[in-house]
Design a protein around this motif. Structure first.
Motif, mmCIF file in Angstrom:
data_model
loop_
_atom_site.group_PDB
_atom_site.id
_atom_site.type_symbol
_atom_site.label_atom_id
_atom_site.label_comp_id
_atom_site.label_asym_id
_atom_site.label_seq_id
_atom_site.Cartn_x
_atom_site.Cartn_y
_atom_site.Cartn_z
ATOM 1 N N ALA A 27 0.835 -1.207 0.000
ATOM 2 C CA ALA A 27 0.000 0.000 0.000
ATOM 3 C C ALA A 27 0.867 1.254 0.000
ATOM 4 O O ALA A 27 0.529 2.262 -0.617
ATOM 5 N N GLY A 28 2.029 1.175 0.667
ATOM 6 C CA GLY A 28 2.954 2.316 0.683
ATOM 7 C C GLY A 28 3.501 2.601 -0.716
ATOM 8 O O GLY A 28 3.633 3.759 -1.117
ATOM 9 N N ASP A 29 3.802 1.534 -1.480
ATOM 10 C CA ASP A 29 4.272 1.712 -2.858
ATOM 11 C C ASP A 29 3.196 2.391 -3.697
ATOM 12 O O ASP A 29 3.486 3.246 -4.537
ATOM 13 N N LEU A 30 1.944 1.972 -3.441
ATOM 14 C CA LEU A 30 0.841 2.536 -4.220
ATOM 15 C C LEU A 30 0.701 4.026 -3.922
ATOM 16 O O LEU A 30 0.502 4.840 -4.832
ATOM 17 N N ASP A 31 0.845 4.402 -2.645
ATOM 18 C CA ASP A 31 0.796 5.821 -2.279
ATOM 19 C C ASP A 31 1.898 6.600 -2.996
ATOM 20 O O ASP A 31 1.676 7.687 -3.525
ATOM 21 N N ALA A 32 3.101 6.014 -3.010
ATOM 22 C CA ALA A 32 4.234 6.686 -3.665
ATOM 23 C C ALA A 32 3.955 6.837 -5.164
ATOM 24 O O ALA A 32 4.270 7.867 -5.763
ATOM 25 N N ALA A 33 3.339 5.808 -5.748
ATOM 26 C CA ALA A 33 3.030 5.855 -7.181
ATOM 27 C C ALA A 33 1.993 6.937 -7.473
ATOM 28 O O ALA A 33 2.117 7.674 -8.449
ATOM 29 N N GLN A 34 0.989 7.042 -6.595
ATOM 30 C CA GLN A 34 -0.038 8.076 -6.799
ATOM 31 C C GLN A 34 0.587 9.462 -6.704
ATOM 32 O O GLN A 34 0.263 10.350 -7.494
ATOM 33 N N ALA A 35 1.497 9.631 -5.745
ATOM 34 C CA ALA A 35 2.147 10.935 -5.572
ATOM 35 C C ALA A 35 2.974 11.266 -6.817
ATOM 36 O O ALA A 35 2.986 12.400 -7.299
ATOM 37 N N ARG A 36 3.634 10.253 -7.343
ATOM 38 C CA ARG A 36 4.463 10.477 -8.530
ATOM 39 C C ARG A 36 3.607 10.839 -9.747
ATOM 40 O O ARG A 36 3.934 11.749 -10.510
ATOM 41 N N ALA A 37 2.483 10.130 -9.894
ATOM 42 C CA ALA A 37 1.593 10.416 -11.017
ATOM 43 C C ALA A 37 1.036 11.836 -10.903
ATOM 44 O O ALA A 37 0.924 12.548 -11.897
ATOM 45 N N ALA A 38 0.724 12.249 -9.654
ATOM 46 C CA ALA A 38 0.192 13.597 -9.454
ATOM 47 C C ALA A 38 1.247 14.644 -9.810
ATOM 48 O O ALA A 38 0.935 15.680 -10.403
ATOM 49 N N ALA A 39 2.501 14.352 -9.482
ATOM 50 C CA ALA A 39 3.579 15.296 -9.802
ATOM 51 C C ALA A 39 3.766 15.395 -11.317
ATOM 52 O O ALA A 39 3.952 16.492 -11.857
ATOM 53 N N GLU A 40 3.673 14.255 -12.005
ATOM 54 C CA GLU A 40 3.795 14.270 -13.473
ATOM 55 C C GLU A 40 2.659 15.074 -14.085
ATOM 56 O O GLU A 40 2.844 15.812 -15.041
ATOM 57 N N GLU A 41 1.496 14.896 -13.475
ATOM 58 C CA GLU A 41 0.290 15.605 -13.905
ATOM 59 C C GLU A 41 0.511 17.109 -13.897
ATOM 60 O O GLU A 41 0.187 17.798 -14.853
ATOM 61 N N ARG A 42 1.075 17.569 -12.778
ATOM 62 C CA ARG A 42 1.271 19.008 -12.638
ATOM 63 C C ARG A 42 2.240 19.531 -13.682
ATOM 64 O O ARG A 42 2.232 20.707 -14.010
ATOM 65 N N MET A 43 3.094 18.648 -14.188
ATOM 66 C CA MET A 43 4.081 19.081 -15.170
ATOM 67 C C MET A 43 3.477 19.231 -16.560
ATOM 68 O O MET A 43 4.082 19.800 -17.434
ATOM 69 N N ARG A 44 2.295 18.679 -16.770
ATOM 70 C CA ARG A 44 1.734 18.731 -18.116
ATOM 71 C C ARG A 44 0.954 20.019 -18.302
ATOM 72 O O ARG A 44 -0.237 20.084 -18.107
ATOM 73 N N MET A 45 1.669 21.061 -18.633
ATOM 74 C CA MET A 45 1.091 22.390 -18.730
ATOM 75 C C MET A 45 0.907 22.791 -20.185
ATOM 76 O O MET A 45 1.664 22.377 -21.054
ATOM 77 N N ARG A 46 -0.075 23.622 -20.418
ATOM 78 C CA ARG A 46 -0.309 24.166 -21.754
ATOM 79 C C ARG A 46 -0.473 25.667 -21.618
ATOM 80 O O ARG A 46 -1.199 26.130 -20.745
ATOM 81 N N VAL A 47 0.173 26.421 -22.492
ATOM 82 C CA VAL A 47 0.077 27.868 -22.423
ATOM 83 C C VAL A 47 -0.647 28.385 -23.662
ATOM 84 O O VAL A 47 -0.549 27.788 -24.738
ATOM 85 N N GLY A 48 -1.409 29.455 -23.505
ATOM 86 C CA GLY A 48 -2.123 30.034 -24.646
ATOM 87 C C GLY A 48 -2.058 31.548 -24.589
ATOM 88 O O GLY A 48 -1.925 32.141 -23.517
ATOM 89 N N THR A 49 -2.143 32.182 -25.748
ATOM 90 C CA THR A 49 -2.093 33.631 -25.800
ATOM 91 C C THR A 49 -3.338 34.161 -26.494
ATOM 92 O O THR A 49 -3.908 33.485 -27.362
ATOM 93 N N GLY A 50 -3.780 35.342 -26.086
ATOM 94 C CA GLY A 50 -4.948 35.968 -26.708
ATOM 95 C C GLY A 50 -4.694 37.449 -26.920
ATOM 96 O O GLY A 50 -3.955 38.076 -26.153
ATOM 97 N N TYR A 51 -5.274 37.984 -27.977
ATOM 98 C CA TYR A 51 -5.127 39.416 -28.261
ATOM 99 C C TYR A 51 -6.445 39.905 -28.820
ATOM 100 O O TYR A 51 -7.111 39.200 -29.578
ATOM 101 N N ASP A 52 -6.824 41.137 -28.447
ATOM 102 C CA ASP A 52 -8.012 41.729 -29.062
ATOM 103 C C ASP A 52 -7.889 43.243 -29.048
ATOM 104 O O ASP A 52 -7.151 43.823 -28.232
ATOM 105 N N LEU A 53 -8.598 43.855 -29.963
ATOM 106 C CA LEU A 53 -8.627 45.318 -30.056
ATOM 107 C C LEU A 53 -10.030 45.749 -30.462
ATOM 108 O O LEU A 53 -10.640 45.117 -31.328
ATOM 109 N N HIS A 54 -10.546 46.766 -29.797
ATOM 110 C CA HIS A 54 -11.831 47.353 -30.211
ATOM 111 C C HIS A 54 -11.693 48.876 -30.251
ATOM 112 O O HIS A 54 -10.936 49.454 -29.467
ATOM 113 N N ARG A 55 -12.455 49.471 -31.192
ATOM 114 C CA ARG A 55 -12.476 50.934 -31.273
ATOM 115 C C ARG A 55 -13.246 51.515 -30.095
ATOM 116 O O ARG A 55 -14.193 50.907 -29.609
#
Ligand code: MG
Length: 396
Positions: free
Chosen positions: A218-246
Motif C-alpha cells: 500500500a505504501g508503494d501505491l501511495d508513492a506511485a499516486q504521488a508520482r503520477a500527481a507530480a507528473e500531472e502538474r508538469m503537463r502544462m499548456r500555455v495560450g495567448t490571446g489578443y483583441d482590439l476594439h475601437r
C-alpha cells in the motif's frame, strides 16, 4: 543487425500483498491503470515490434477494453500458476521472427523509454541482461533456517557488488527458450535472470532507474499516486490571446464584465468586452480549441449585444470538458484613459468568478501607450492575455 524485439508484460498475478479488492494491475494510478501504463511504455517504444500481455486466465478471457484501443495491437494470453509459467505462456505467443525478448513486470508502471533502450542494447550485446540498481544500503545476509524474528547475521555483503533487480530483463531467443524449458520443473524463481544464471548463462546488469518502482505494498501505491500527481502538474499548456476594439461615444465601457465610467465605450457586435475576448482566446488557444470567432461567430444574431462573460464562461467549460484546469490568467489592457487601477480588483474578481477559479490566479494590469498611435489617442483599446492550463489525468 538490429534485432527484432518482442516484449512480454507479465501481469499474471493478483497482487495479494496490496490487499485491494481488484487485481493489482487494474488499480488506477493518476487516472490510468498500472497495467495500461506498463503496456503503453512498450507499445510506444520505437525499437519494440510486438507486445504480449500475460493476464490471469479470467482477465485474459475478458481483457480490459483499453488494451484493444492502443496504437498497436497487443496479444493477450492467459498466465499460469507461477510467474515462470506465465512467462512461458507469453513466450509461446511471441512470433518466430523475434530474436530478442524483454520480460517486464506490469507492477513497474513508470519504466522509462531510456531504460527499455539500454536493456535492449545490453540484451543484444550479451544475450541476457537486466535492469538493476546499485544498493545504497549495506546488505546483511542472514543465516539460512534461522528464526524470523531476529535472524542471525551470516555476513555482510560488499555493498559495491550488491545490485537490486528490476525489470525489464532481456534475453536472446535461445537463452529464453532454455530458461523456459528449465523453469517447467519444480524450481520457483522470482525473476527470469535467476533462471538464466542457474542454467549457466552469463547475465549482465544494466543501470536501473530509481523511478522504476515496483508497486507491491500500500505504501508503494501511495508513492506511485504521488508520482503520477507530480507528473500531472508538469503537463502544462500555455495560450495567448489578443483583441482590439475601437472606442466610440454613446457606448458603455465594459472590461472583464465591469462597467468602467468613461465618456466613451468600445464598439462591437457583442458588448465589446475586449478583455473578456482576449482571455477567452488565451484559454481556447492553450487547449488548442480555436478562437472566439469559431465558437461565438459575430455573424450569429445570438451574440448581438451579448454579455461577453457568458462566452468566457462557455469557453472555460469547453476547456474543462477537454480535460484541462485553468492554472492562471494574466492580461495587459492598453488604454491611454481612463485610469484602470481603481477598477482592477473588481475586474479580476469578475473574471475569476466567470472562470470558476480563485482571484489569486487572475492578474490584470493597465498600461498606457505613451500617447503614441491610435491606442495613445484613445481611438481604441487593446488587450494581450496569456493563460496556463494543466492537463488532468488521462487527457494526453
Ligand atoms: Mg473582440
Amino acid at each position: 543487425m538490429t534485432p527484432r524485439v518482442a516484449a512480454i508484460i507479465a501481469a499474471g498475478g493478483r497482487g495479494a500483498r496490496l490487499g485491494a479488492s481488484v487485481p493489482k494491475q487494474l488499480i488506477e494510478v493518476g487516472g490510468k491503470s498500472i497495467l495500461l501504463r506498463s503496456v503503453e511504455a512498450f507499445v510506444a517504444h520505437p525499437e519494440i515490434s510486438e507486445v504480449v500481455v500475460v493476464l490471469p486466465a479470467d482477465l485474459a478471457a475478458d481483457p480490459p477494453a483499453y488494451l484493444s484501443r492502443l496504437s498497436r495491437r497487443v496479444l493477450v494470453v492467459a498466465g499460469g500458476p507461477r510467474r515462470q509459467d506465465s512467462v512461458a505462456n507469453g513466450f509461446a505467443a511471441v512470433s518466430d521472427q523475434a530474436d530478442l525478448i524483454l520480460v517486464h513486470d506490469a507492477a513497474r508502471p513508470f519504466v522509462s523509454a531510456d531504460l527499455i533502450s539500454r536493456t535492449i542494447k545490453a540484451g543484444a550485446d550479451f544475450g541476457a541482461a537486466l535492469a538493476a540498481l546499485p544498493s545504497s544500503d549495506t546488505v546483511k545476509l542472514a543465516r539460512a533456517d534461522d528464526e524470523r524474528e531476529c535472524p542471525a547475521v551470516d555476513r555482510t555483503l560488499p555493498r559495491e557488488q550488491v545490485f537490486l533487480a528490476q525489470t525489464p530483463q532481456a534475453f536472446s531467443r535461445d537463452v529464453l527458450r532454455a530458461i523456459v524449458a528449465a523453469a517447467s520443473g519444480a524450481r520457483v524463481a522470482t525473476d527470469e535472470a535467476a533462471l538464466a544464471e542457474a542454467a549457466g548463462y552469463p547475465v549482465r546488469l544494466v543501470r536501473g532507474d530509481p523511478g522504476n518502482i515496483k508497486i507491491t505494498t500500500a505504501g508503494d501505491l501511495d508513492a506511485a499516486q504521488a508520482r503520477a500527481a507530480a507528473e500531472e502538474r508538469m503537463r502544462m499548456r500555455v495560450g495567448t490571446g489578443y483583441d482590439l476594439h475601437r472606442l466610440v461615444e454613446g457606448r458603455p465601457l465594459i472590461l472583464g464584465g465591469v462597467v468602467v465610467p468613461f465618456d466613451k465605450g468600445l464598439a462591437g457586435h457583442s458588448d465589446a468586452d475586449v478583455l473578456a475576448h482576449a482571455v477567452t482566446d488565451a484559454i481556447l488557444g492553450a487547449s488548442a480549441q480555436g478562437d472566439i470567432g469559431r465558437h461565438f461567430p459575430d455573424t450569429d444574431p445570438k451574440w448581438r449585444g451579448a454579455d461577453s462573460l457568458m462566452m468566457l464562461a462557455d469557453a472555460a467549460a469547453l476547456v474543462r470538458e477537454a480535460g484541462y484546469a485553468i492554472e492562471n490568467v494574466d492580461a495587459v489592457v492598453i488604454a491611454e484613459r481612463p485610469k484602470l487601477l481603481p477598477h482592477l480588483d473588481a475586474i479580476r474578481s469578475s473574471l475569476a468568478r466567470t472562470l470558476s477559479i480563485d482571484p489569486g490566479r487572475v492578474s490584470v494590469k493597465g498600461k498606457t501607450n505613451e500617447g503614441v498611435g491610435e491606442l495613445g489617442r484613445s481611438e481604441a483599446m487593446a488587450v494581450h492575455a496569456v493563460a496556463l492550463l494543466s492537463a488532468r489525468a488521462g487527457t494526453e
